[in-house]
Design a protein around this motif. Structure first.
Motif, PDB file in Angstrom:
ATOM      1  N   SER A  63      -1.214   1.195  -9.465  1.00 17.26           N
ATOM      2  CA  SER A  63      -2.495   0.488  -9.312  1.00 17.26           C
ATOM      3  C   SER A  63      -2.589  -0.652 -10.327  1.00 17.26           C
ATOM      4  CB  SER A  63      -3.666   1.450  -9.510  1.00 17.26           C
ATOM      5  OG  SER A  63      -3.621   2.490  -8.577  1.00 17.26           O
TER       6      SER A  63
ATOM      7  N   THR B 243      -1.956  -1.213  -3.829  1.00 17.27           N
ATOM      8  CA  THR B 243      -2.997  -0.315  -3.322  1.00 17.27           C
ATOM      9  C   THR B 243      -2.416   1.088  -3.214  1.00 17.27           C
ATOM     10  OG1 THR B 243      -4.012  -2.089  -2.070  1.00 17.27           O
ATOM     11  CG2 THR B 243      -4.495   0.151  -1.332  1.00 17.27           C
TER      12      THR B 243
ATOM     13  N   THR C 142      -3.115   5.206  -2.102  1.00 12.76           N
ATOM     14  CA  THR C 142      -3.903   6.317  -1.570  1.00 12.76           C
ATOM     15  C   THR C 142      -3.275   7.591  -2.105  1.00 12.76           C
ATOM     16  OG1 THR C 142      -4.453   5.100   0.436  1.00 12.76           O
ATOM     17  CG2 THR C 142      -4.710   7.492   0.517  1.00 12.76           C
TER      18      THR C 142
ATOM     19  N   HIS D 125       0.856  -1.186   0.000  1.00 15.73           N
ATOM     20  CA  HIS D 125       0.000   0.000   0.000  1.00 15.73           C
ATOM     21  C   HIS D 125       0.896   1.241   0.000  1.00 15.73           C
ATOM     22  CE1 HIS D 125      -3.140   2.571   2.446  1.00 15.73           C
ATOM     23  NE2 HIS D 125      -2.915   3.056   1.247  1.00 15.73           N
TER      24      HIS D 125
ATOM     25  N   SER E 283       6.833  -4.692   1.670  1.00 16.77           N
ATOM     26  CA  SER E 283       5.554  -5.023   2.309  1.00 16.77           C
ATOM     27  C   SER E 283       5.581  -6.403   2.979  1.00 16.77           C
ATOM     28  CB  SER E 283       4.421  -4.970   1.285  1.00 16.77           C
ATOM     29  OG  SER E 283       4.476  -6.103   0.449  1.00 16.77           O
TER      30      SER E 283
ATOM     31  N   ALA F 212      -9.355  -0.854  -4.400  1.00 12.71           N
ATOM     32  CA  ALA F 212      -8.646  -0.454  -3.175  1.00 12.71           C
ATOM     33  C   ALA F 212      -8.104   0.984  -3.253  1.00 12.71           C
ATOM     34  CB  ALA F 212      -7.495  -1.423  -2.915  1.00 12.71           C
TER      35      ALA F 212
ATOM     36  N   ASN G 117      -1.472  -1.247   7.031  1.00 18.08           N
ATOM     37  CA  ASN G 117      -0.712  -1.901   5.955  1.00 18.08           C
ATOM     38  C   ASN G 117       0.068  -0.923   5.085  1.00 18.08           C
ATOM     39  OD1 ASN G 117      -2.869  -0.675   4.695  1.00 18.08           O
ATOM     40  ND2 ASN G 117      -3.140  -2.309   3.191  1.00 18.08           N
ATOM     41  N   LEU G 118       0.204   0.344   5.509  1.00 23.01           N
ATOM     42  CA  LEU G 118       0.913   1.306   4.646  1.00 23.01           C
ATOM     43  C   LEU G 118       2.381   0.903   4.510  1.00 23.01           C
ATOM     44  CD1 LEU G 118       0.568   3.916   3.013  1.00 23.01           C
ATOM     45  CD2 LEU G 118       1.384   5.164   5.017  1.00 23.01           C
ATOM     46  N   THR G 119       2.800   0.629   3.266  1.00 25.66           N
ATOM     47  CA  THR G 119       4.154   0.111   3.034  1.00 25.66           C
ATOM     48  C   THR G 119       5.177   1.238   2.962  1.00 25.66           C
ATOM     49  OG1 THR G 119       3.086  -1.533   1.625  1.00 25.66           O
ATOM     50  CG2 THR G 119       5.491  -1.400   1.507  1.00 25.66           C
TER      51      THR G 119
END
Ligand code: UDP
Length: 479
Positions: A38, A43, A45, A15, A478, A71, A119-121
């Motif tokens: 993506s 994922t 943001t 992510h 991740s 996502a 889960n932010l990588t």
């Protein structure tokens, strides 16, 4: 084997949080990276200010375009400015200072508190926000990748500014000193004149606050886990090698819009519009002979006075060439979109010209009627012109554009540089240089570079491979 099975059980989809400076050229390329990641199954943001986010969803089809990635999320963060603030380049210092005092602490707290999910990588941060990163801040666990939206040649020139000061080559000693050659900028010896240095070097005192701000910002880049650039080896190889001596973990994955086309296997509508796009110019282009039109655009932030506008207008009409010209509502200071065609130019403009407020630039540049680009040498525009194989007349306005235009004319030989000149005769002459007099020469080099650009984003190409490497690194982080 036991450990491997356990790792699979623990595995979470990578992510990435992407956060651009909320200006057109920055959102544009970082949104392309968002789409590319993506597509690769990561994922994403995408963090933006409410102001830019609203402009973006109003004028571009981003919501439906990204809806195919369930996502994917748009998220906003305040810039601390009042709602009616103009947020234009004129207020840049104010915008940056508000970001620093209001946005930065919120952003840091969000990272530390897990606001974006556990889960932010990693984060891909616009490298302009360098001071958002503090390498000694142990509470921020996610690696921060810096994304620089400007050209590699300018990044390197930025880096060398302290060296030029130590060496007595800076400051510039007034207008009469502007043509002095900078002899010992490493890797660019005897290439840049004072006027070709990054815009902020145009000061007569090296203690100038903007100059010092930029020097500090560049030094802070060392804190990034890795650096991502919108460039490619065949264009910038020698400079990229220099940059790698400072930032070995470098990903050169451009031209991003071209890589996106490869990954989608088709042409796509660009999603970069913060203004209403006028597509009627495409129909107008359809009716013009191949290679006959000079496309004129000064990007999203350039501002000029009415006098300058008139010089360009006379120059374009007098050039005898057909022209498609983007006159943004806020291009001319104090005019607020109310531009009238000067009476003596009405006939010539009607016969040969077409004016819009905002064009679908990528489509325009790849149209066969367009034979050249009169540009402010913004980095996105330069790459878009390179991919479309169109020669350029450069009229840089600020920042990296001063360096880019010198590279276009003197290194890549893709056009001519008319920086610091705004005179109707010169405009007409320069336009005819690329459209008529030296057309074949420039079309040849432009088409060779376009092929190299396309090769770099095709399987086996350098940018294609670097993008895969980036995706792999994110996946590994991740685990
Ligand atoms: N652009 C556009 N339509 C226009 C003018 C510009 O779509 O009428 C896009 C252009 O394709 C480019 C971006 O706006 O992607 C401008 O970015 P650039 O880095 O060239 O310049 P900046 O606006 O940051 O000065």
């Amino acid at each position: 084997p036991t450990r491997l099975i356990a790792m699979e059980g623990e595995h979470q989809a990578p992510h990435v949080l992407i956060f651009p400076l909320p200006f057109q050229g920055h959102i544009n390329s970082m949104l392309k990276l968002a789409e590319l990641l993506s597509i690769a199954g990561i994922t994403v943001t995408f963090l933006n200010t409410p102001h830019s986010h609203n402009q973006l969803i109003h004028h571009s089809d981003v919501l439906s375009r990204f809806s195919r990635f369930p996502a994917f999320r748009f998220h906003t963060i305040i810039d601390g400015l009042p709602p009616d603030h103009p947020r234009t380049i004129k207020f840049f210092a104010q915008i940056i200072s508000s970001f620093d005092s209001i946005t930065k602490p919120i952003f840091r707290n969000w990272l530390v508190s897990g606001h974006f999910g556990s889960n932010l990588t990693c984060v891909v941060l616009d490298a302009f926000f360098k001071n958002f990163v503090d390498g000694n801040d142990d509470e921020v666990k996610q690696p921060i990748f810096g994304f620089r939206t400007i050209s590699a040649c300018c990044i390197w020139a930025y880096h060398c500014v302290p060296h030029l000061i130590d060496d007595g080559q800076l400051p510039i000693r007034g207008e009469e000193d502007m043509d002095r050659m900078i002899t010992n900028l490493p890797g660019m010896e005897n290439l840049l004149r004072c006027r070709d240095l990054p815009g902020f070097c145009r000061v007569t005192d090296t203690n100038d606050s903007v100059l010092q701000f930029n020097i500090k910002q560049t030094q802070r880049s060392n804190q990034f886990h890795a650096l991502i650039l919108n460039s490619f080896e065949d264009l910038d190889g020698p400079i990229l090698s220099k940059i790698r001596t400072l930032w070995p973990n470098l990903y050169a994955i451009g031209p991003l819009h071209s890589l996106l086309r490869t990954k989608l296997s088709r042409e796509t509508e660009a999603l970069n519009n913060l203004w209403e796009v006028d597509r009627t110019c495409l129909a107008w282009l359809d009716n013009q002979p191949p290679g006959s039109v000079i496309y004129v655009s000064f990007g999203s932030i350039t501002v000029m006075g009415n006098e300058g506008l008139m010089e360009f207008w006379h120059g374009l009409v007098n050039s005898g060439r057909n022209f498609l010209w983007v006159i943004r509502p806020d291009l001319v200071s104090g005019k607020n979109g109310e531009i009238e065609i000067p009476a003596e130019l009405e006939e010539g403009t009607k016969q040969r010209g077409y004016v819009v407020g905002w064009a679908p630039q990528e489509k325009v540049l790849s149209h066969e009627a367009v034979g050249g680009f009169l540009t402010h040498s913004g980095w996105n525009s330069t790459l878009e012109s390179i991919v479309a194989g169109k020669p350029m007349v450069c009229w840089p306005y600020t920042a990296d554009q001063q360096v880019n235009s010198r590279f276009v004319s003197n290194v890549w030989k893709l056009g001519v540089d008319m920086k610091d000149l705004c005179d109707r005769e010169i405009v007409a002459k320069m336009v005819n240089e690329i459209m008529v007099n030296r057309k074949e020469e420039f079309m040849r080099t432009a088409s060779e570079m376009a092929n190299l650009a396309r090769r770099s984003v095709s399987p086996g190409g350098s940018s294609y491979a670097d993008f895969d490497r980036l995706v792999n690194e994110i996946r590994l982080l991740s685990l």
